[in-house]
Design an enzyme around this catalytic site. Structure first.
Site, mmCIF file in Angstrom:
data_model
loop_
_atom_site.group_PDB
_atom_site.id
_atom_site.type_symbol
_atom_site.label_atom_id
_atom_site.label_comp_id
_atom_site.label_asym_id
_atom_site.label_seq_id
_atom_site.Cartn_x
_atom_site.Cartn_y
_atom_site.Cartn_z
ATOM 1 C CG ASP A 193 19.596 -41.735 -102.671
ATOM 2 O OD1 ASP A 193 19.448 -41.465 -103.880
ATOM 3 O OD2 ASP A 193 18.675 -42.160 -101.958
ATOM 4 N NE ARG A 211 16.493 -46.214 -110.247
ATOM 5 C CZ ARG A 211 16.753 -45.351 -109.256
ATOM 6 N NH1 ARG A 211 17.946 -45.333 -108.694
ATOM 7 N NH2 ARG A 211 15.827 -44.539 -108.824
ATOM 8 C CG ASP A 267 18.208 -45.251 -104.989
ATOM 9 O OD1 ASP A 267 18.610 -44.356 -105.761
ATOM 10 O OD2 ASP A 267 17.414 -45.043 -104.065
ATOM 11 N NE ARG A 310 14.214 -47.671 -105.633
ATOM 12 C CZ ARG A 310 13.723 -46.798 -104.788
ATOM 13 N NH1 ARG A 310 14.473 -45.854 -104.294
ATOM 14 N NH2 ARG A 310 12.467 -46.847 -104.430
#
Length: 209
Positions: free
Chosen positions: A135, A121, A133, A130
């Protein structure tokens, strides 16, 4: 005949044994009381750069290693159109996982960032393509308002590419602080949503049901 032993003296070994067992039980209870409790955490995964399926599959294994044994639950994969960021990005593969985490939200965030780094990343362009990712959507009922971490995730409720996998995984789940279930939150979002519908993908060996 031998000397008579008073009944109270004869009971001493048994009394000592009972006291020792009681002390051990109290010690174990105290140790258990100081152990941190596992928190239910939710993590959104996304990738639109490189071999997305392989990258998400590796991330899933990494998250499984972080989770308390047997607690990892994974949504199906969805192919979704990019939201924001530079024009012309390829489509994303997205998913959501639920797990039990033994530690602080900050510790979990650090582990997620390690997995992102292992996937190559790079944060070169805001909202840009990307490789991986991750989150953190929530971690138990913890609330955070720092620049590094906001919990619950402030944009969770307006992201179809998050709510669609979450509702698919557990439609009756009520995220922390919410009165509505995941399915109800998605239905509310769809009342005024212009994003293309995500495409649910079939299970594979890399991303099984």
């Amino acid at each position: 005949m031998g000397p008579k032993i008073h009944s109270s003296i004869a009971a001493w070994p048994l009394l000592y044994q009972e006291c020792w067992q009681l002390d051990l039980a109290l010690l174990m209870a105290g140790a258990n009381a100081t152990q941190p409790l596992a928190e239910a955490a939710a993590i959104a995964l996304g990738s639109n750069l490189g071999d997305c399926l392989a990258l998400l599959g590796a991330a899933r294994q990494g998250l499984g290693a972080l989770a308390q044994p047997g607690s990892l639950r994974c949504s199906p994969l969805f192919r979704t159109a990019p939201v924001g960021g530079p024009a012309g990005q390829p489509a994303f593969l997205n998913a959501v996982v639920l797990l039990q985490w033994l530690g602080s939200p900050e510790q979990l965030l650090a582990e997620l960032q390690k997995l992102e780094a292992a996937a190559g990343r790079q944060r070169l362009v805001a909202w840009g393509p990307r490789s991986l990712d991750l989150d953190l959507l929530w971690c138990g009922t913890a609330k955070r308002f720092s620049p590094q971490l906001q919990l619950p995730h402030p944009r969770l409720w307006v992201r179809r590419f998050v709510l669609e996998p979450l509702a698919s995984l557990d439609p009756n789940l009520r995220p922390p602080g919410q009165k509505l279930t995941a399915a109800e939150l998605l239905a509310d979002l769809l009342l005024d949503c212009s994003e293309p519908a995500p495409q649910q993908l079939p299970a594979t060996a890399v991303w099984p049901d």
